[in-house]
Design a protein around this motif. Structure first.
Motif, PDB file in Angstrom:
ATOM      1  N   PRO A  35     -55.741 -63.178 -52.012  1.00 51.88           N
ATOM      2  CA  PRO A  35     -56.727 -63.178 -51.233  1.00 51.88           C
ATOM      3  C   PRO A  35     -58.139 -63.475 -51.885  1.00 51.88           C
ATOM      4  O   PRO A  35     -58.156 -63.661 -53.188  1.00 51.88           O
ATOM      5  CB  PRO A  35     -56.752 -61.680 -51.087  1.00 51.88           C
ATOM      6  CG  PRO A  35     -56.039 -60.910 -52.239  1.00 51.88           C
ATOM      7  CD  PRO A  35     -55.039 -62.097 -52.684  1.00 51.88           C
ATOM      8  N   ALA A  36     -59.306 -63.842 -51.132  1.00 55.10           N
ATOM      9  CA  ALA A  36     -60.528 -64.229 -51.848  1.00 55.10           C
ATOM     10  C   ALA A  36     -61.019 -63.083 -52.407  1.00 55.10           C
ATOM     11  O   ALA A  36     -61.841 -63.177 -53.503  1.00 55.10           O
ATOM     12  CB  ALA A  36     -61.343 -64.809 -50.643  1.00 55.10           C
ATOM     13  N   SER A  37     -60.807 -61.821 -51.922  1.00 51.89           N
ATOM     14  CA  SER A  37     -61.559 -60.595 -52.375  1.00 51.89           C
ATOM     15  C   SER A  37     -60.486 -59.487 -51.944  1.00 51.89           C
ATOM     16  O   SER A  37     -59.795 -59.474 -50.889  1.00 51.89           O
ATOM     17  CB  SER A  37     -62.820 -60.309 -52.241  1.00 51.89           C
ATOM     18  OG  SER A  37     -63.042 -59.823 -50.791  1.00 51.89           O
ATOM     19  N   TYR A  38     -60.556 -58.299 -53.113  1.00 51.03           N
ATOM     20  CA  TYR A  38     -59.776 -57.137 -52.535  1.00 51.03           C
ATOM     21  C   TYR A  38     -60.627 -55.938 -53.200  1.00 51.03           C
ATOM     22  O   TYR A  38     -60.768 -55.785 -54.256  1.00 51.03           O
ATOM     23  CB  TYR A  38     -58.305 -57.179 -53.222  1.00 51.03           C
ATOM     24  CG  TYR A  38     -57.364 -56.076 -52.610  1.00 51.03           C
ATOM     25  CD1 TYR A  38     -56.521 -56.927 -51.570  1.00 51.03           C
ATOM     26  CD2 TYR A  38     -57.563 -54.916 -52.901  1.00 51.03           C
ATOM     27  CE1 TYR A  38     -55.564 -55.889 -51.123  1.00 51.03           C
ATOM     28  CE2 TYR A  38     -56.478 -54.074 -52.239  1.00 51.03           C
ATOM     29  CZ  TYR A  38     -55.617 -54.527 -51.317  1.00 51.03           C
ATOM     30  OH  TYR A  38     -54.732 -53.559 -50.657  1.00 51.03           O
ATOM     31  N   THR A  39     -60.717 -55.149 -51.942  1.00 51.25           N
ATOM     32  CA  THR A  39     -61.534 -53.825 -52.353  1.00 51.25           C
ATOM     33  C   THR A  39     -60.589 -52.714 -52.209  1.00 51.25           C
ATOM     34  O   THR A  39     -60.310 -52.231 -51.098  1.00 51.25           O
ATOM     35  CB  THR A  39     -62.936 -53.750 -51.401  1.00 51.25           C
ATOM     36  OG1 THR A  39     -63.499 -54.856 -51.862  1.00 51.25           O
ATOM     37  CG2 THR A  39     -63.494 -52.656 -52.068  1.00 51.25           C
ATOM     38  N   PHE A  40     -60.165 -52.161 -53.179  1.00 52.34           N
ATOM     39  CA  PHE A  40     -59.552 -50.625 -53.326  1.00 52.34           C
ATOM     40  C   PHE A  40     -60.564 -49.530 -52.983  1.00 52.34           C
ATOM     41  O   PHE A  40     -61.774 -49.753 -53.827  1.00 52.34           O
ATOM     42  CB  PHE A  40     -58.865 -50.351 -54.741  1.00 52.34           C
ATOM     43  CG  PHE A  40     -57.947 -51.418 -55.143  1.00 52.34           C
ATOM     44  CD1 PHE A  40     -56.627 -50.896 -54.714  1.00 52.34           C
ATOM     45  CD2 PHE A  40     -58.230 -52.489 -55.590  1.00 52.34           C
ATOM     46  CE1 PHE A  40     -55.681 -51.948 -55.297  1.00 52.34           C
ATOM     47  CE2 PHE A  40     -57.147 -53.426 -56.211  1.00 52.34           C
ATOM     48  CZ  PHE A  40     -55.927 -52.972 -55.889  1.00 52.34           C
ATOM     49  N   THR A  41     -60.172 -48.726 -52.168  1.00 54.10           N
ATOM     50  CA  THR A  41     -61.061 -47.452 -51.977  1.00 54.10           C
ATOM     51  C   THR A  41     -60.022 -46.281 -52.010  1.00 54.10           C
ATOM     52  O   THR A  41     -59.156 -46.393 -51.453  1.00 54.10           O
ATOM     53  CB  THR A  41     -61.960 -47.680 -50.797  1.00 54.10           C
ATOM     54  OG1 THR A  41     -60.983 -47.651 -49.433  1.00 54.10           O
ATOM     55  CG2 THR A  41     -62.601 -48.845 -50.631  1.00 54.10           C
ATOM     56  N   ASP A  42     -60.805 -45.145 -52.272  1.00 52.72           N
ATOM     57  CA  ASP A  42     -60.247 -43.732 -52.421  1.00 52.72           C
ATOM     58  C   ASP A  42     -61.447 -42.930 -52.678  1.00 52.72           C
ATOM     59  O   ASP A  42     -62.415 -43.385 -52.785  1.00 52.72           O
ATOM     60  CB  ASP A  42     -59.027 -43.705 -53.340  1.00 52.72           C
ATOM     61  CG  ASP A  42     -57.969 -42.746 -52.857  1.00 52.72           C
ATOM     62  OD1 ASP A  42     -58.276 -41.663 -52.575  1.00 52.72           O
ATOM     63  OD2 ASP A  42     -56.894 -43.239 -52.669  1.00 52.72           O
ATOM     64  N   LEU A  43     -61.039 -41.445 -52.778  1.00 50.33           N
ATOM     65  CA  LEU A  43     -62.340 -40.589 -52.690  1.00 50.33           C
ATOM     66  C   LEU A  43     -61.874 -39.713 -53.929  1.00 50.33           C
ATOM     67  O   LEU A  43     -62.926 -39.658 -54.622  1.00 50.33           O
ATOM     68  CB  LEU A  43     -61.929 -39.471 -51.501  1.00 50.33           C
ATOM     69  CG  LEU A  43     -62.899 -38.565 -51.495  1.00 50.33           C
ATOM     70  CD1 LEU A  43     -64.196 -38.707 -51.306  1.00 50.33           C
ATOM     71  CD2 LEU A  43     -62.662 -37.776 -50.166  1.00 50.33           C
ATOM     72  N   HIS A  44     -60.599 -39.252 -54.228  1.00 46.54           N
ATOM     73  CA  HIS A  44     -60.639 -38.290 -55.554  1.00 46.54           C
ATOM     74  C   HIS A  44     -60.891 -39.035 -56.774  1.00 46.54           C
ATOM     75  O   HIS A  44     -60.471 -39.905 -57.009  1.00 46.54           O
ATOM     76  CB  HIS A  44     -59.065 -37.798 -55.460  1.00 46.54           C
ATOM     77  CG  HIS A  44     -58.767 -36.375 -56.093  1.00 46.54           C
ATOM     78  ND1 HIS A  44     -58.908 -36.485 -57.335  1.00 46.54           N
ATOM     79  CD2 HIS A  44     -59.156 -35.175 -55.668  1.00 46.54           C
ATOM     80  CE1 HIS A  44     -58.815 -35.220 -57.773  1.00 46.54           C
ATOM     81  NE2 HIS A  44     -58.711 -34.311 -56.755  1.00 46.54           N
ATOM     82  N   THR A  45     -61.694 -38.328 -57.498  1.00 47.92           N
ATOM     83  CA  THR A  45     -62.062 -38.913 -58.891  1.00 47.92           C
ATOM     84  C   THR A  45     -61.015 -39.056 -59.779  1.00 47.92           C
ATOM     85  O   THR A  45     -60.844 -40.291 -60.223  1.00 47.92           O
ATOM     86  CB  THR A  45     -62.914 -37.914 -59.689  1.00 47.92           C
ATOM     87  OG1 THR A  45     -64.049 -37.566 -58.716  1.00 47.92           O
ATOM     88  CG2 THR A  45     -63.345 -38.575 -61.071  1.00 47.92           C
ATOM     89  N   SER A  46     -59.778 -38.285 -59.722  1.00 48.44           N
ATOM     90  CA  SER A  46     -58.694 -38.557 -60.697  1.00 48.44           C
ATOM     91  C   SER A  46     -57.996 -39.733 -60.248  1.00 48.44           C
ATOM     92  O   SER A  46     -57.487 -40.650 -60.971  1.00 48.44           O
ATOM     93  CB  SER A  46     -57.841 -37.371 -60.732  1.00 48.44           C
ATOM     94  OG  SER A  46     -58.312 -36.248 -61.521  1.00 48.44           O
ATOM     95  N   VAL A  47     -57.814 -39.856 -58.989  1.00 46.42           N
ATOM     96  CA  VAL A  47     -57.020 -40.849 -58.302  1.00 46.42           C
ATOM     97  C   VAL A  47     -57.970 -42.263 -58.608  1.00 46.42           C
ATOM     98  O   VAL A  47     -57.246 -43.306 -59.054  1.00 46.42           O
ATOM     99  CB  VAL A  47     -56.944 -40.867 -56.702  1.00 46.42           C
ATOM    100  CG1 VAL A  47     -56.325 -42.296 -56.032  1.00 46.42           C
ATOM    101  CG2 VAL A  47     -55.913 -39.718 -56.462  1.00 46.42           C
ATOM    102  N   LEU A  48     -59.219 -42.474 -58.407  1.00 49.78           N
ATOM    103  CA  LEU A  48     -59.826 -43.650 -58.704  1.00 49.78           C
ATOM    104  C   LEU A  48     -59.663 -43.974 -60.087  1.00 49.78           C
ATOM    105  O   LEU A  48     -59.689 -45.159 -60.626  1.00 49.78           O
ATOM    106  CB  LEU A  48     -61.452 -43.360 -58.298  1.00 49.78           C
ATOM    107  CG  LEU A  48     -61.655 -43.158 -56.825  1.00 49.78           C
ATOM    108  CD1 LEU A  48     -63.090 -42.675 -56.635  1.00 49.78           C
ATOM    109  CD2 LEU A  48     -61.597 -44.651 -56.204  1.00 49.78           C
TER     110      LEU A  48
END
Length: 338
Positions: free
Chosen positions: A187-200
């Motif tokens: 891919p040209a770019s990949y943005t991971f997103t999530d919410l919980h601090t420990s998960v990030l």
């Protein structure tokens, strides 16, 4: 690859991903050993050890000590049961694991994390730091769920849909799907997103393990907001995204999500963030993989999509079963567009 080497390779793959010990089929291994003379048997057992407990990946990113211990105990027992001499290295490794377990119990208490390495192709492995607990630190995001495996596999097979695209993942969790896409789909770019601090935090660690050999490049900021790194032709980033209060500010060609449909209370904000993301770019497409645990919850998701004028272009049904003793799951992948 000879048949004997192939059996060791299969065993190694299962060991690295912590395949349930009781479901590991050792019959081919024991059958091979029964045909060998003493010297060849010792050599074969040494290869077994180097391919599992002493594997180079395990030295750096180990499964739990208890898992390694159970695995070795079963292997040693089955070799003894056919009255063959056991390679001394297997006994030594098992004894070392017992002493490590005692030290960890005294000094560290319960071990929260372990590493699982998934062999997705002959030259492709993904190593993830994760917990064995389904719920940890108040979140379900520290565990790799069934739909992530199915979506990762689907993306490999459908790589053309992601090649050269700007991709957003919602509820990325520990990163299995995204890391697979980055390594196989260009891919040209990949943005991971999530919410919980420990998960990030754990997600960022997993990105470093797999894309930077575990080290932080000099140009990369600490594991905080704004985490970005380049990987070959892909711009990789991690962002915190709260579906109930945040917005999608950039445009993406593809949106991915796995196992995000599990609670009716989050379905409305999920659908709205999907709609917002798709609305940023003409022709944008979302692929959402959902494990069917509660039919009413899934139907709620479907109905909410329809009521928000989102089109379900395609649906495909898949099954996933980690091992014979584990339940089989049904996963549906939906293609969504505006």
């Amino acid at each position: 690859m000879t048949a004997m080497t192939e059996e060791i390779h299969k065993l190694s793959e299962r060991f690295l991903k912590m395949y349930p010990v009781k479901d590991v089929d050792l019959k081919p291994i024991i059958n091979n050993l029964s045909k060998l003379d003493y010297d060849d048997s010792m050599e074969y057992q040494e290869k077994l050890l180097r391919s599992t407990v002493d594997h180079p990946i395990v030295q750096k990113y180990p499964p739990t000590i208890s898992y390694c211990q159970r695995f070795l105990k079963r292997l040693i027992t089955e070799i003894e049961d056919i009255n063959l001499e056991v390679f001394d290295g297997l006994y030594e490794a098992y004894t070392n694991l017992l002493s490590q377990e005692n030290r960890n119990t005294l000094n560290c208490g319960n071990i929260s994390y372990c590493y699982k390495t998934y062999c997705l192709a002959p030259e492709l492995t993904i190593t993830l730091k994760e917990t064995r607990s389904i719920i940890s630190e108040g979140t379900t995001g520290m565990f790799t769920w069934q739909a992530s495996h199915v979506l990762a596999d689907w993306c490999q097979k459908e790589a053309a849909r992601l090649n050269g695209k700007n991709v957003l993942e919602l509820g990325a969790g520990l990163g299995l799907t995204g890391l697979t896409v980055i390594k196989t789909c260009n891919p040209a770019s990949y943005t991971f997103t999530d919410l919980h601090t420990s998960v990030l935090k754990t997600l960022k660690e997993n990105i470093l393990i797999n894309l930077c050999n575990g080290s932080i490049p000099e140009s990369t900021e600490e594991l905080t907001d704004g985490f970005k790194i380049p990987y070959e032709n892909t711009r990789v980033s991690v962002e915190r995204l709260d579906w109930t209060s945040d917005h999608v500010h950039s445009s993406y060609d593809v949106v991915l999500a796995a196992d995000v449909v599990y609670d009716t209370e989050i379905i409305s904000p999920l659908v709205l963030i999907l709609k917002e993301a798709l609305g940023k770019s003409d022709g944008a497409t979302a692929y959402v993989a959902s494990t069917i645990r509660n039919r009413d919850t899934f139907n709620c998701f479907r109905n909410t999509l329809v009521s928000n004028n989102m089109k379900i272009k395609l649906e495909s049904r898949h099954t996933y079963q980690e091992s014979p003793s584990q339940p089989e799951s049904t996963i549906i992948i939906m293609q969504l567009m505006l």
